[in-house]
Design a protein around this motif. Structure first.
Motif: not given
Length: 145
Positions: A18-26
């Motif tokens: 799982a390479l994505v660490d943080r979602v800033l915005h969607f």
């Protein structure tokens, strides 16, 4: 920011993959995310101690998966499983990324989606410099095959 614990269970990529660490915005159109794991000496995509820039396509594809899962959840649904089937117009500005000191900024922008496929543009930046960009297509398993 959307905490990883809020969306990680929605995607197939787990553990160190799982390479994505943080979602800033969607929103419905796309997603902005970050990752710091490219510096990890035990990164699962490293070969001979090197993490190649081509692996930025996987960061982009995973950002697509997170976006699709969050959009589906927001509408009360679950995203269908899918398979990455095409990468197009990929441009890489560097050969490797394991030595980069800062955070990777990942953007996935939906071009089109229907019941059978998702098409996105993605880009990955580091300290303002674009490292990779391209388009990726995912075919969805809607049970018709």
């Amino acid at each position: 920011m959307i905490e990883r614990s809020e969306w990680l269970h929605l995607i197939p990529h787990q553990g160190r993959m799982a390479l994505v660490d943080r979602v800033l915005h969607f929103d419905n159109e796309g997603l902005d995310a970050e990752s710091d794991n490219h510096r990890d000496p035990s990164h699962p995509l490293r070969r001979d101690g090197v993490l190649r820039a081509v692996h930025l396509c996987e960061y982009g594809a995973q950002a697509m998966a997170v976006h699709g899962a969050l959009v589906a959840r927001a509408s009360g649904a679950t995203a269908l499983p899918g398979l990455l089937v095409a990468l197009r117009a990929v441009e890489l500005a560097v050969e490797r990324i394991d030595h980069l000191p800062g955070t990777l900024q990942i953007q996935a922008v939906r071009v089109t989606t229907d019941s059978s496929a998702w098409l996105y543009r993605f880009s990955v930046r580091h300290e303002g410099e674009e490292l990779a960009r391209g388009q990726a297509m995912v075919m969805l398993d809607n049970g018709d095959t």
